[in-house]
Every structure is written in C-alpha cells, then in structure tokens.
Scaffold this motif. Sequence first.
Motif, PDB file in Angstrom:
ATOM      1  N   LEU A   1     -82.199  -0.289 -19.978  1.00  0.00           N
ATOM      2  CA  LEU A   1     -81.166  -1.070 -19.743  1.00  0.00           C
ATOM      3  C   LEU A   1     -80.158  -0.242 -19.284  1.00  0.00           C
ATOM      4  O   LEU A   1     -79.666   0.476 -20.040  1.00  0.00           O
ATOM      5  CB  LEU A   1     -80.724  -1.645 -21.162  1.00  0.00           C
ATOM      6  N   ARG A   2     -79.554  -0.647 -17.951  1.00  0.00           N
ATOM      7  CA  ARG A   2     -78.455   0.065 -17.537  1.00  0.00           C
ATOM      8  C   ARG A   2     -77.028  -0.677 -17.810  1.00  0.00           C
ATOM      9  O   ARG A   2     -77.013  -1.666 -17.605  1.00  0.00           O
ATOM     10  CB  ARG A   2     -78.693   0.318 -15.987  1.00  0.00           C
ATOM     11  N   GLY A   3     -76.133   0.119 -17.983  1.00  0.00           N
ATOM     12  CA  GLY A   3     -74.931  -0.353 -18.217  1.00  0.00           C
ATOM     13  C   GLY A   3     -73.770   0.600 -18.760  1.00  0.00           C
ATOM     14  O   GLY A   3     -74.475   1.278 -19.753  1.00  0.00           O
ATOM     15  N   PRO A   4     -72.587   0.649 -18.267  1.00  0.00           N
ATOM     16  CA  PRO A   4     -72.260  -0.126 -17.169  1.00  0.00           C
ATOM     17  C   PRO A   4     -72.937   0.370 -15.946  1.00  0.00           C
ATOM     18  O   PRO A   4     -73.345   1.313 -15.446  1.00  0.00           O
ATOM     19  CB  PRO A   4     -70.683   0.345 -16.755  1.00  0.00           C
ATOM     20  N   VAL A   5     -73.281  -0.811 -14.927  1.00  0.00           N
ATOM     21  CA  VAL A   5     -74.155  -0.430 -13.597  1.00  0.00           C
ATOM     22  C   VAL A   5     -73.396   0.326 -12.709  1.00  0.00           C
ATOM     23  O   VAL A   5     -72.104   0.019 -12.623  1.00  0.00           O
ATOM     24  CB  VAL A   5     -74.780  -1.691 -13.185  1.00  0.00           C
ATOM     25  N   GLY A   6     -73.982   0.890 -11.869  1.00  0.00           N
ATOM     26  CA  GLY A   6     -73.421   1.640 -10.460  1.00  0.00           C
ATOM     27  C   GLY A   6     -73.381   2.786 -10.881  1.00  0.00           C
ATOM     28  O   GLY A   6     -73.565   3.447 -11.734  1.00  0.00           O
ATOM     29  N   ILE A   7     -72.820   3.613  -9.668  1.00  0.00           N
ATOM     30  CA  ILE A   7     -72.621   5.143  -9.427  1.00  0.00           C
ATOM     31  C   ILE A   7     -71.032   5.234  -9.320  1.00  0.00           C
ATOM     32  O   ILE A   7     -70.485   4.456  -8.738  1.00  0.00           O
ATOM     33  CB  ILE A   7     -73.533   5.604  -8.651  1.00  0.00           C
ATOM     34  N   HIS A   8     -70.502   6.269  -9.625  1.00  0.00           N
ATOM     35  CA  HIS A   8     -69.184   6.348  -9.784  1.00  0.00           C
ATOM     36  C   HIS A   8     -68.663   6.648  -8.059  1.00  0.00           C
ATOM     37  O   HIS A   8     -68.952   7.833  -7.685  1.00  0.00           O
ATOM     38  CB  HIS A   8     -68.693   7.740 -10.632  1.00  0.00           C
ATOM     39  N   ILE A   9     -67.993   5.942  -7.702  1.00  0.00           N
ATOM     40  CA  ILE A   9     -67.316   5.926  -6.421  1.00  0.00           C
ATOM     41  C   ILE A   9     -65.798   5.747  -6.488  1.00  0.00           C
ATOM     42  O   ILE A   9     -65.285   5.435  -5.467  1.00  0.00           O
ATOM     43  CB  ILE A   9     -67.984   5.329  -5.387  1.00  0.00           C
ATOM     44  N   GLY A  10     -65.309   5.647  -7.641  1.00  0.00           N
ATOM     45  CA  GLY A  10     -63.916   5.148  -7.792  1.00  0.00           C
ATOM     46  C   GLY A  10     -63.880   3.584  -7.296  1.00  0.00           C
ATOM     47  O   GLY A  10     -62.697   3.169  -6.741  1.00  0.00           O
ATOM     48  N   SER A  11     -64.616   2.832  -7.516  1.00  0.00           N
ATOM     49  CA  SER A  11     -64.621   1.490  -7.050  1.00  0.00           C
ATOM     50  C   SER A  11     -63.749   0.683  -7.652  1.00  0.00           C
ATOM     51  O   SER A  11     -63.441   0.935  -9.128  1.00  0.00           O
ATOM     52  CB  SER A  11     -65.878   0.884  -6.938  1.00  0.00           C
ATOM     53  N   LYS A  12     -63.015  -0.385  -7.026  1.00  0.00           N
ATOM     54  CA  LYS A  12     -61.961  -1.105  -7.599  1.00  0.00           C
ATOM     55  C   LYS A  12     -62.114  -2.635  -7.345  1.00  0.00           C
ATOM     56  O   LYS A  12     -61.978  -3.578  -8.462  1.00  0.00           O
ATOM     57  CB  LYS A  12     -60.632  -0.681  -7.316  1.00  0.00           C
ATOM     58  N   THR A  13     -62.193  -2.821  -6.229  1.00  0.00           N
ATOM     59  CA  THR A  13     -62.471  -4.226  -5.696  1.00  0.00           C
ATOM     60  C   THR A  13     -63.763  -4.591  -5.875  1.00  0.00           C
ATOM     61  O   THR A  13     -65.012  -3.785  -6.063  1.00  0.00           O
ATOM     62  CB  THR A  13     -62.175  -4.356  -4.327  1.00  0.00           C
ATOM     63  N   PRO A  14     -63.953  -6.189  -5.830  1.00  0.00           N
ATOM     64  CA  PRO A  14     -65.572  -6.769  -6.192  1.00  0.00           C
ATOM     65  C   PRO A  14     -66.495  -5.982  -4.886  1.00  0.00           C
ATOM     66  O   PRO A  14     -67.761  -5.712  -5.319  1.00  0.00           O
ATOM     67  CB  PRO A  14     -65.134  -7.919  -5.807  1.00  0.00           C
ATOM     68  N   ALA A  15     -66.032  -5.843  -3.607  1.00  0.00           N
ATOM     69  CA  ALA A  15     -66.756  -5.173  -2.728  1.00  0.00           C
ATOM     70  C   ALA A  15     -67.193  -3.788  -2.930  1.00  0.00           C
ATOM     71  O   ALA A  15     -68.348  -3.427  -2.715  1.00  0.00           O
ATOM     72  CB  ALA A  15     -65.755  -5.333  -1.409  1.00  0.00           C
ATOM     73  N   GLU A  16     -66.206  -3.104  -3.482  1.00  0.00           N
ATOM     74  CA  GLU A  16     -66.572  -1.575  -3.521  1.00  0.00           C
ATOM     75  C   GLU A  16     -67.453  -1.561  -5.089  1.00  0.00           C
ATOM     76  O   GLU A  16     -68.453  -0.838  -5.009  1.00  0.00           O
ATOM     77  CB  GLU A  16     -65.184  -0.878  -3.883  1.00  0.00           C
ATOM     78  N   ILE A  17     -67.379  -2.297  -5.978  1.00  0.00           N
ATOM     79  CA  ILE A  17     -68.294  -2.347  -7.010  1.00  0.00           C
ATOM     80  C   ILE A  17     -69.625  -3.028  -6.561  1.00  0.00           C
ATOM     81  O   ILE A  17     -70.641  -2.296  -7.104  1.00  0.00           O
ATOM     82  CB  ILE A  17     -67.675  -3.272  -8.163  1.00  0.00           C
ATOM     83  N   ALA A  18     -69.681  -3.893  -5.616  1.00  0.00           N
ATOM     84  CA  ALA A  18     -70.919  -3.897  -5.337  1.00  0.00           C
ATOM     85  C   ALA A  18     -71.704  -2.798  -4.395  1.00  0.00           C
ATOM     86  O   ALA A  18     -73.035  -2.616  -4.663  1.00  0.00           O
ATOM     87  CB  ALA A  18     -71.028  -5.255  -4.267  1.00  0.00           C
ATOM     88  N   VAL A  19     -70.905  -2.200  -3.812  1.00  0.00           N
ATOM     89  CA  VAL A  19     -71.558  -1.038  -3.176  1.00  0.00           C
ATOM     90  C   VAL A  19     -72.155   0.118  -4.112  1.00  0.00           C
ATOM     91  O   VAL A  19     -73.070   0.480  -3.894  1.00  0.00           O
ATOM     92  CB  VAL A  19     -70.357  -0.340  -2.172  1.00  0.00           C
ATOM     93  N   SER A  20     -71.292   0.015  -5.291  1.00  0.00           N
ATOM     94  CA  SER A  20     -71.744   1.175  -6.287  1.00  0.00           C
ATOM     95  C   SER A  20     -72.814   0.815  -7.137  1.00  0.00           C
ATOM     96  O   SER A  20     -73.941   1.492  -7.197  1.00  0.00           O
ATOM     97  CB  SER A  20     -70.528   1.179  -7.326  1.00  0.00           C
ATOM     98  N   ILE A  21     -73.235  -0.652  -7.198  1.00  0.00           N
ATOM     99  CA  ILE A  21     -74.292  -1.173  -7.776  1.00  0.00           C
ATOM    100  C   ILE A  21     -75.586  -1.027  -6.907  1.00  0.00           C
ATOM    101  O   ILE A  21     -76.483  -0.670  -7.287  1.00  0.00           O
ATOM    102  CB  ILE A  21     -74.063  -2.635  -8.424  1.00  0.00           C
ATOM    103  N   MET A  22     -75.371  -1.540  -5.629  1.00  0.00           N
ATOM    104  CA  MET A  22     -76.202  -1.728  -4.722  1.00  0.00           C
ATOM    105  C   MET A  22     -76.968  -0.234  -4.622  1.00  0.00           C
ATOM    106  O   MET A  22     -78.185   0.037  -4.495  1.00  0.00           O
ATOM    107  CB  MET A  22     -75.778  -2.249  -3.487  1.00  0.00           C
ATOM    108  N   ALA A  23     -76.038   0.825  -4.365  1.00  0.00           N
ATOM    109  CA  ALA A  23     -76.443   2.325  -4.250  1.00  0.00           C
ATOM    110  C   ALA A  23     -77.354   2.648  -5.483  1.00  0.00           C
ATOM    111  O   ALA A  23     -78.415   3.424  -5.422  1.00  0.00           O
ATOM    112  CB  ALA A  23     -75.239   3.231  -4.143  1.00  0.00           C
ATOM    113  N   GLU A  24     -77.004   2.415  -6.813  1.00  0.00           N
ATOM    114  CA  GLU A  24     -77.721   2.728  -7.726  1.00  0.00           C
ATOM    115  C   GLU A  24     -79.204   1.938  -7.829  1.00  0.00           C
ATOM    116  O   GLU A  24     -80.148   2.661  -7.903  1.00  0.00           O
ATOM    117  CB  GLU A  24     -77.301   2.228  -8.977  1.00  0.00           C
ATOM    118  N   ILE A  25     -78.958   0.872  -7.311  1.00  0.00           N
ATOM    119  CA  ILE A  25     -80.537  -0.114  -7.199  1.00  0.00           C
ATOM    120  C   ILE A  25     -81.306   0.597  -6.251  1.00  0.00           C
ATOM    121  O   ILE A  25     -82.432   0.783  -6.603  1.00  0.00           O
ATOM    122  CB  ILE A  25     -80.325  -1.477  -6.986  1.00  0.00           C
ATOM    123  N   LEU A  26     -80.807   0.939  -4.849  1.00  0.00           N
ATOM    124  CA  LEU A  26     -81.666   1.466  -4.069  1.00  0.00           C
ATOM    125  C   LEU A  26     -82.385   2.730  -4.428  1.00  0.00           C
ATOM    126  O   LEU A  26     -83.306   3.236  -3.998  1.00  0.00           O
ATOM    127  CB  LEU A  26     -80.897   1.636  -2.861  1.00  0.00           C
TER     128      LEU A  26
END
Length: 330
Positions: free
Chosen positions: A285-310
């Motif tokens: 179980l992963r959480g909080p999901v994503g990798i650290h890129i300093g994301s703030k906006t929904p679009a940036e958070i989505a990039v962080s999550i998608m990068a970890e999934i890939l």
Amino acid sequence: MDDIELHVLRHLCQWRQAGQRAMLLTVVRTWGSSPRPVGAMMALREDGRSAGSVSGGCVEDDLILRHARRPAGMPAQPPQLIRYGVSADEAHRFGLPCGGTLELLAEFNPALEPLAELLQRLQAGELVRRTVRRQDGAMRLDRAHAPGTLRFDDDTLEYTLGPAYRMLLIGAGALAEYLATMARFNGFSVTVCDPRAEHRDGWRMPGVRMVTDMPDDAVAAFAPDLRSCIVALTHDPKLDDMALLEAVDSPAFYVGAIGSRRNSAARRARMKTYFGHTDASLARLRGPVGIHIGSKTPAEIAVSIMAEILAVKNGVDLPAALSIAASKPR
C-alpha cells in the motif's frame, strides 16, 4: 489513446483489409544502448505511412526508403531479419546511441485472418501468445496465462500481447481528470468510480468509463490483474478505505492513496486495528502516493503520481528519498 500494441495492429489490419501491402516490424534483439525495447512494433504501409516505432526516427526513415514508396516494395516473402548499428559508423548514421545495435523481424503482408483474430482477442481483453515461424511467416495464436518475455531463436518468434494496462481511480475531481488524461496518453484504459452524484455532475471526459458503485464493489467488479493499478483520490476515509481494503490483496501492480503523512499513518492504523491487517500485508500500500517534485497544483500532483506508477510498472526501484513521505518538510 489506444494502447500502442492495439494502435499498431489496428492500423495494420485496416490496411490489409483494404488490400494494401504492409509489413509488421518487431524489435527482437538489442545490444548496448537502444532507443526502443525488445517487443516494440511498427506497421509500415506500401505508401510510406506508418504506425508505432522501433527506434528514435532515423531507422524508420531508412525502412520507408528501402521497403515503401517503390513498385517492388513489400513483395510476398518469408519474414526477414534487418539489423542496424553493426558498426560505430552505421550506428552514428542511423542515430542509434553509441554502441547500440538493433535487430528487427520484418513480416511482409501478414495474413489477414489470423491478424484480425489477434486484434479481436486483444480488444476483448485476452492475453495472447503470438508465435511466428520465420520459414514461412505462419502465425499461431494461443491463450496465455501470464505475460511472458519475447523469445527469438532465429527460427521462431514468440511473445505475449495484451491486455492493455488499466487504471481505476476512486473519486471524480480535478486531480482524477488530470491523472486520467496522463494515463490515457501512456496507454492505460481508465475507469473512475464515485458514488457521490454531486462530485460526478459536470465531470465529463471522453474515453473514460464512469461507475457509481461503492468503491469496494467497484474494485471487485474491476477484477484487478497484474496490469492494473488502483488509486484512491477522495480524501474521504469512508470511500478510500473501502477501495483499498479490497485492492490491497489483489494482484494489481500498484495500490495507493493520496493524503498527508498523518492521514496515511491513520489509514494504516485503522486497517490494522479494525480489519486485521499487518505491516507485512500493507507493504504494497503506497501513501502518500507520488514522487517528490514540489507539486502544488492538481496537474503537478498528477504528474508526480503518474511518474511513480510508471516507475513501478517498468520495474524501477525509486530511492526512498524521492518518496513524498520522506521528502515533504515536516
């Protein structure tokens, strides 16, 4: 966007149905650095139109020059091996990385009937083992029970295809919209689950399936497999926990949820206290999901999550320092 395998095969099938000559190229071996992995495919039509890719671009141009846009191009013949980058000069000429060599199996004018059957079975979500005999190009299709690596022994090519990678998102919102968009561009089919009418209203995205079941029922109906990922996005424990309890014991390659470190720790505590889970059973179980890129906006958070999934999908072990839990300032 179609899964890349379906994209290539669909175009090839359409061209062959129209009576046009075409070839299917598959990367069967690489040495050194290679711009595309073993199994990458490209379909090339007699007029030079193509779908898919087997390199960074220069090899494709040479294939078009050699085999298309010419009266004698793509004659009926057994599959042939095509090699690029044997020497450093040739590798440089075709834009291959230093020391890279690429070997392709070219199937000229594949028979339409087995090609159409393959496409139909892949579209139905079946995992198919495709075997091609180099002697005469004969194709055999068998149901596969698990994804397999490509095998080529100079006489026979064998590899598995499909089904497409799938993503199930719990919660319809701005983050789900951005993440679904990125997933589709990466070849995933996407389902969004949200039983809350007020969150579904106004959420429209072509090509994404919406379900209104309760999250645990949605996960069960989704029937996760080794090519599935499940991400809970609602911030509502009543919904996210239901999905995760069903998903964490599934074969899905990625299961996770958004939330702060405190909320993630509280979720794990609930699952252990009330549902009998342990640290071992929650290891996936992963959480909080994503990798650290300093994301703030929904679009940036989505990039962080998608990068970890890939990264997980592609077997990359990410350093712990890249995790959101380790990198967020306390």
